[in-house]
Write an enzyme that holds these catalytic residues in place. Structure first.
Site, PDB file in Angstrom:
ATOM      1  N   GLY A 253      -9.120 -49.429  25.668  1.00  0.00           N
ATOM      2  CA  GLY A 253      -8.230 -49.248  24.740  1.00  0.00           C
ATOM      3  C   GLY A 253      -7.747 -47.805  24.813  1.00  0.00           C
ATOM      4  N   GLU A 256     -10.853 -40.751  26.527  1.00  0.00           N
ATOM      5  CA  GLU A 256     -10.840 -39.242  25.901  1.00  0.00           C
ATOM      6  C   GLU A 256     -10.806 -38.131  26.888  1.00  0.00           C
ATOM      7  OE1 GLU A 256     -15.537 -40.394  26.389  1.00  0.00           O
ATOM      8  OE2 GLU A 256     -13.580 -41.547  25.680  1.00  0.00           O
ATOM      9  N   HIS A 289     -10.585 -41.563  16.974  1.00  0.00           N
ATOM     10  CA  HIS A 289     -11.693 -41.705  17.796  1.00  0.00           C
ATOM     11  C   HIS A 289     -11.675 -40.885  18.963  1.00  0.00           C
ATOM     12  CE1 HIS A 289     -14.957 -44.425  19.558  1.00  0.00           C
ATOM     13  NE2 HIS A 289     -14.528 -44.008  20.722  1.00  0.00           N
ATOM     14  N   GLU A 290     -10.384 -40.928  19.824  1.00  0.00           N
ATOM     15  CA  GLU A 290     -10.664 -40.136  21.149  1.00  0.00           C
ATOM     16  C   GLU A 290     -10.495 -38.722  20.846  1.00  0.00           C
ATOM     17  OE1 GLU A 290     -11.073 -42.070  23.658  1.00  0.00           O
ATOM     18  OE2 GLU A 290     -10.689 -43.834  22.486  1.00  0.00           O
TER      19      GLU A 290
END
Length: 843
Positions: A253, A256, A289-290
């Site tokens: 998806g 990072e 999130h990342e």
């Protein structure tokens, strides 16, 4: 290959000078990796994969070496230990595997173009340049990259570019970091930039196939997320910039990479004028999130992959913490309750599931660790429990200390618990070990026995499970003070029920807020008391009640037939989370009916009865100024309405389609997929099919493409299904990154046999195409999610059991076989009672 010795134990790098020459035309990478470090042995090993090594020098002198793909290593005889500089000349292929360095493909004004990007997690940096490719082997990196450059092309990396000499782009020295976080990209890109309050440059990059406005939303969320994290973590963002890059081909998806985060286009870019609220929430949480990882995972990295949960569970929780802070009106924690919580509870109830913390060595098994339901969702629920126990002040203080102690280094789970324990004064590690090291979770049974209120914990299973006597330290979060804060015993008596009920004035409940990772089984007395007070219960409590009843039915502790009559009591709710779980339960009833049967007709009638009032209230099209709940509820209701097949409703959708036939992409994004699916399934023909498939090929709008990918598989036409299957292996039509969604769509509708035949016949093609990445095993998972008959179970076992010893597939095949077995058993045992209950409810 099982690495018994980590290469870092032999050679500990401190600095890399990496020179790469990448040629898109010849699909060849050549270069030199010069590594300075401390040799702990006279013979060392450096990772490589799919490379040809032409020369190795140590301190300027040729040294003996061998290399092989089995150990993924270059084995070098230094003849000495201590400080050494090793220079390795190599060539490697530029492949389409979406791992290592690879091209993404897209079209601009009818011309095919490439954007080169990278994906190194978990063990693919070794495909790009020789390195000690282990998380603990942190070093600084100087990157110098040359490529077959054209006018107007851009190159970006983790750090800013400092100079260009003779076509070679030199980037500033990185901070001390792990190899899997190195990234770069080059091609014809557009960008938008801004700066945070603390001076960090933030940018969003994409191909020019997108409208410039599609970059705006991500830029705003990224900037505000970094500002939030700097404050929450009380630790500055440690790099000069944070670039967000949308890649047209991307297996995961998002990723990072430190300072250069990469994303699927669907998870970064969106049209601000026509995007559903749900998609905005999804894109925002992925970005958050990342960016949470830039500290937790990048600044401090797990020591080895067995502590992957340290990275992912934490980022999974923090994405919600961040978005809740910067967009409080979104109530984003409700998405956690409808997404992460049920996914974790379902997966974690199957005997044989991995624990959050798993010992692992083999690279193929490392990729298999990325179980989104466990390492991400269950792990995040564990950390939500911790946050609730210790509070945000202690959480922030503990994290600040954790980052200060381990920055630019590595840590283990024990290090995090120690930091949070010191800040809170609680033995966090002792509480959390039972959740981290053990698979599964308990069902806490609450009952009135001889007038006394009692509770009991036991591991919960869906399907057969071996009770190993596991116990958990369960944060009960009860609304009765008589219940302990932490329930660590098997049984407890809380006191006289009548007295407790009178003193409280409300029904007895456990896991208030649904934040702890367990489910509750109330006896008839306690459950009836809750149901009698349903109107006064908040939305999360109603969600939790249905969620737990569904799981208890899946685990054969109660009957689905007993849940069916309760469903209409929840159908009037305007809460998106209540409707989400209500129709989740209703959709689970579909496995009990045979297509075309009287029972299916009755079930469709139940869907109609449940959804009709809401469908009348909401209508097919979004209204200006409506609530977030209504925006999120409408798609759930429309999906139910389509299953009900009520003629007037289908005609209403058909009329909307007809009025917009020449501009389908401009249909409101929140409802477009349902309008398209209705048309394909109920009014479709070959011309419509061809129009939509052509739109799919040509469009750069990820949201519209996803809607087409969901709608076309609903066709009942066998010839059109065959056309779809033929497109599965045509990357110009369906990119490998998107294939799983298409496969599942066809499998779940009239094309099930054709899709299943394709998977079995072309498994080798699938393995060759996507076998190198962590998505591969999920083809097994999505197949499992659809199958529920004895015939399909037998076919599944016949095909997958011979593959059970394939590295990375073993656990998935074993678990998914159990999942289908338990579903088949449940259907055979309960279908008559369930269908009778449905028939009675719709009368």
């Amino acid at each position: 290959m099982a690495e018994s010795t980590h290469f870092y134990a032999l050679f500990q790098p401190t600095h890399y000078n990496v020179y790469l020459d990448i040629n898109r035309a010849t699909k060849l990478i050549s270069g030199t990796s010069t590594i300075t470090g401390d040799a702990k042995e006279t013979s060392i090993a450096i990772h490589q994969k799919y490379m040809t090594i032409s020369a190795v020098k140590a301190d300027g002198k040729d040294v003996p070496f061998t290399f092989d793909d089995e150990s993924e290593g270059i084995h070098i005889d230094l003849g000495k230990t201590g400080e050494t500089t090793v220079a390795i000349d190599f060539t490697a292929p530029l492949t389409d595997s979406m791992m290592g360095i690879y091209p993404s493909y897209y079209e601009l004004n009818g011309e095919k173009k490439q954007l080169i990007g990278t994906q190194f997690e978990t063990t693919a940096a070794r495909q790009a340049f020789p390195c000690v490719d282990e998380p603990e082997a942190k070093a600084t990196f100087d990157l110098a990259i040359k490529f077959d450059e054209h006018d107007g092309e851009t190159i970006i990396s983790n750090m800013p570019e400092v100079k260009t000499v003779d076509g070679v782009h030199y980037f500033d020295t990185t901070v001390r970091m792990s190899s899997y976080l190195i990234a770069f990209a080059f091609g014809d890109m557009q960008s938008k930039l801004t700066t945070t309050k603390s001076g960090v440059k933030v940018g969003v990059f994409a191909t020019k196939a997108h409208q410039a406005k599609e970059l705006d939303f991500a830029l705003d969320i990224a900037k505000r997320s970094i500002e939030f994290y700097e404050d929450f973590y009380q630790t500055p963002y440690p790099l000069p910039h944070s670039w967000q890059l949308a890649l047209p081909d991307f297996s995961a998806g998002a990723m990072e990479n430190w300072g250069l985060v990469t994303y699927r286009e669907a998870y970064l870019l969106l049209d601000p004028d026509n995007t559903s609220f749900e998609t905005k929430q999804r894109v925002a949480t992925v970005i958050a999130h990342e960016l949470a990882h830039q500290w937790f995972g990048d600044l401090v990295t797990m020591k080895w992959w067995d502590d992957l949960w340290l990275n992912e569970s934490f980022a999974n929780m923090m994405e919600y913490v961040a978005i809740n802070a910067i967009e409080p009106d979104w109530h984003i924690w409700e998405s956690f309750q409808t997404g992460e919580a049920p996914m974790a509870l379902q997966r974690d109830a199957t005997d044989g599931v991995q624990s959050v913390h798993v010992q692992v060595e083999d690279p193929a098994e490392i990729d298999a660790l990325f179980d989104s339901a466990i390492v991400y969702a269950k792990g995040a629920r564990m950390l939500v429990m911790v946050r609730a126990l210790i509070g945000d002040d202690a959480l922030r203080a503990g994290l600040k200390n954790y980052f200060a102690t381990h920055h630019y280094g590595n840590a283990t789970g024990a290090d995090l618990w120690a930091a949070l324990g010191a800040a809170s004064g609680m033995n966090v590690g002792a509480i959390m070990t039972s959740w981290l090291e053990q698979p599964g979770y308990p069902v806490v049974s609450a009952a009135v026995v001889d007038g006394k209120l009692t509770i009991h914990q036991q591991q919960f299973f869906v399907g057969e499970g071996k009770d190993a006597g596991r116990q958990w330290q369960v944060p009960l979060n009860s609304n009765y003070d008589a219940a302990p804060a932490i329930f660590a015993d098997t049984d407890a008596t809380l006191g006289d029920y009548a007295a407790l009920r009178q003193a409280s004035g409300e029904p007895f409940r456990l896991n208030v807020g649904n934040n702890s990772h367990f489910i509750v089984k109330y006896d008839a007395t306690l459950l009836q008391d809750i149901l009698d007070n349903l109107e006064s219960l908040d939305a999360i409590t109603q969600l939790q009640l249905l969620q737990d009843l569904r799981l208890l039915a899946e685990g054969r502790q109660i009957s689905y037939a007993d849940i069916v009559p309760l469903l209409p009591r929840f159908a009037k709710s305007h809460s998106a989370v209540v409707n989400d779980v209500l129709y989740g339960v209703a959709n689970n009833l579909r496995k009990f009916v045979t297509p075309g049967s009287t029972e299916e007709t009755q079930l469709r009638a139940l869907f109609g009865k449940l959804s009709a009032p809401q469908a009348d209230r909401l209508g097919w099209l979004p209204q200006a100024g409506e609530s977030n709940d209504d925006q999120l509820t409408r798609p759930t209701i429309l999906n139910a309405v389509l299953y009900a097949k009520e003629p007037a409703t289908l005609q209403a959708a058909h009329a909307i389609f007809t009025a917009n036939q020449d501009k389908l992409a401009s249909l409101p994004a929140a409802v477009r997929v349902y309008i398209l699916a209705n048309e394909v399934e109920n009014f479709g023909n070959a011309d419509l099919f061809a129009q939509l498939l052509n739109d799919y090929r040509k469009s750069s709008d990820a949201s519209y493409k996803a809607d087409i990918a969901a709608a076309l598989p609903t066709t009942p036409d066998a010839d059109l299904i065959k056309q779809l299957i033929n497109a599965f292996e045509d990357a110009d039509t369906i990119k490998p990154q998107d294939l799983r969604a298409w496969y599942r769509g066809v499998l779940a509708h009239k094309g099930q046999q054709a899709a299943w035949d394709w998977l079995r016949n072309d498994w080798q093609w699938l393995e060759d195409t996507v076998g190198g990445d962590m998505e591969f095993t999920t083809y097994i998972t999505v197949t499992t999610g659809v199958f529920h008959t004895p015939e399909r179970l037998a076919e599944f076992k016949a095909f997958f059991e011979p593959k059970i010893n394939t590295p990375g597939l073993t656990r998935e095949i074993k678990m998914d076989t159990k999942v289908i077995e338990s579903r088949v058993d449940l259907v055979e045992a309960e279908k008559d009672a369930v269908n009778a209950a449905v028939a009675k409810t719709v009368k």
